[in-house]
Scaffold this active site. Structure first.
Site, PDB file in Angstrom:
ATOM      1  N   GLU A 122      -4.117   4.535   3.848  1.00 23.62           N
ATOM      2  CA  GLU A 122      -3.368   3.519   3.097  1.00 23.62           C
ATOM      3  C   GLU A 122      -4.124   3.163   1.830  1.00 23.62           C
ATOM      4  OE1 GLU A 122      -0.464   1.988   3.690  1.00 23.62           O
ATOM      5  OE2 GLU A 122       0.009   2.852   5.649  1.00 23.62           O
ATOM      6  N   THR A 153       0.823  -1.201   0.000  1.00 23.74           N
ATOM      7  CA  THR A 153       0.000   0.000   0.000  1.00 23.74           C
ATOM      8  C   THR A 153       0.861   1.257   0.000  1.00 23.74           C
ATOM      9  OG1 THR A 153      -0.130  -0.013   2.424  1.00 23.74           O
ATOM     10  CG2 THR A 153      -1.901  -1.119   1.205  1.00 23.74           C
ATOM     11  N   ASN A 171       1.179   4.815   1.662  1.00 25.83           N
ATOM     12  CA  ASN A 171       0.778   5.553   2.855  1.00 25.83           C
ATOM     13  C   ASN A 171       0.775   7.041   2.508  1.00 25.83           C
ATOM     14  OD1 ASN A 171       0.401   6.632   5.378  1.00 25.83           O
ATOM     15  ND2 ASN A 171       2.009   5.446   6.380  1.00 25.83           N
TER      16      ASN A 171
END
Length: 307
Positions: free
Chosen positions: A251, A201, A203
């Site tokens: 995220e 992911t 951030n």
């Protein structure tokens, strides 16, 4: 809309001025009218806003949290074909009488010949600068005021957008905004849990006082720094299934994407709310749910998808 025209032909800039948080449909109606009248008269249509938000000086930082950052406003307003000016807002500016501000900062410094007002806009010391007082004090200015904008009988406002987002109702917020709610910022290093379970992911670090919608999982459209767009699953919350500390984070799992984008600018347009954030009993359960969320995002067929 009320309007009075008495134009000083030597001046060339028509303006509307305010915080314009959200740049919602009410603001957009004002922008469109400003642009149309300015083009007919050969003036430069200009939106003037403040940095920081005026209430941060008058009431305190973070009151209110921002629906649109200054750069988000700039991108949107310039996309409409209007000039965008940012003026610093300080305690000294807040104390200026409205007529002094208009004369020195608008007419003399920026060549303003025309001002457009929302129905409730006021500024200057004591909030005494409004459509009526400026019309009376500056007969050489062209002035216009727009009435309230309604959506299905309800007033369009920044508060209405916030209330929708607090409930995770990004579809309702979108009806007020005329576009999806946007989160933008820089991709920073997070806990990297996603990398270990096969769902890396990004951030997203947004500005300090950016308004975040209800915690949960969303379908989003992600725009990369180079302009590419892809679908995404976005988790907004404290990541209860990850090791602590459990701090608020954004995220984004970008579908069919595996490049390193740390340090790059990323834009997330929230399209739909999927489910609340939850703590899973095992990593296997978390992986299974993320896979299901990704399938939902991949098959999402909303009316306003960015692709």
């Amino acid at each position: 809309m009320e309007k009075r025209m008495s134009v000083n032909e030597k001046q060339k800039r028509a303006v509307t001025m305010g915080n314009f948080d959200g740049c919602h449909l009410g603001h957009q109606a004002l922008f469109r009218t400003l642009k149309a009248v300015a083009e007919v008269n050969g003036w430069t249509p200009t939106v003037i806003t403040f940095e920081p938000h005026s209430n941060y000086v008058l009431r305190g930082p973070g009151d209110p949290l921002l629906l649109t950052t200054t750069e988000e406003k700039r991108e949107f307003i310039e996309s409409l074909g209007l000039d965008f000016l940012v003026l610093p807002f300080t305690p000294e500016v807040a104390k200026l009488p409205f007529d002094e501000f208009v004369r020195k900062e608008l007419i003399e410094k920026r060549g303003v010949c025309s001002m457009f007002f929302g129905h409730d806009h006021c500024f200057g010391a004591g909030g005494k600068g409004n459509y009526e007082t400026i019309t009376a004090a500056f007969p050489e200015l062209s002035t216009a005021m727009l009435s309230i904008v309604l959506h299905k009988g309800e007033r369009v406002s920044s508060s209405a957008v916030r209330n929708a987002l607090l409930n995770g109702d990004v579809s309702r917020a979108q009806t007020y905004l005329g576009r999806p709610y946007r989160l933008s910022g820089t991709v920073v290093v997070g806990k990297r849990l996603g990398h270990t379970i096969g769902f890396p992911t990004a951030n997203l670090q947004v500005e300090q006082y950016k308004f975040l919608p209800k915690s949960g999982v969303y379908v989003a459209s992600a725009r990369l720094a180079d302009g590419r767009i892809c679908r995404a699953v976005v988790n907004i919350g404290v990541q209860p299934s990850a090791p602590g500390p459990h701090q608020m984070a954004i995220e984004a799992y970008l579908l069919d994407f595996s490049e390193d984008i740390y340090g790059q600018h990323l834009v997330l347009d929230l399209m739909a709310y999927l489910r609340p954030e939850q703590k899973f009993a095992s990593m296997e359960d978390l992986v299974r749910q993320i896979g299901m969320d990704a399938d939902t995002a991949k098959n999402y067929n909303g009316n306003h998808w960015a692709e």
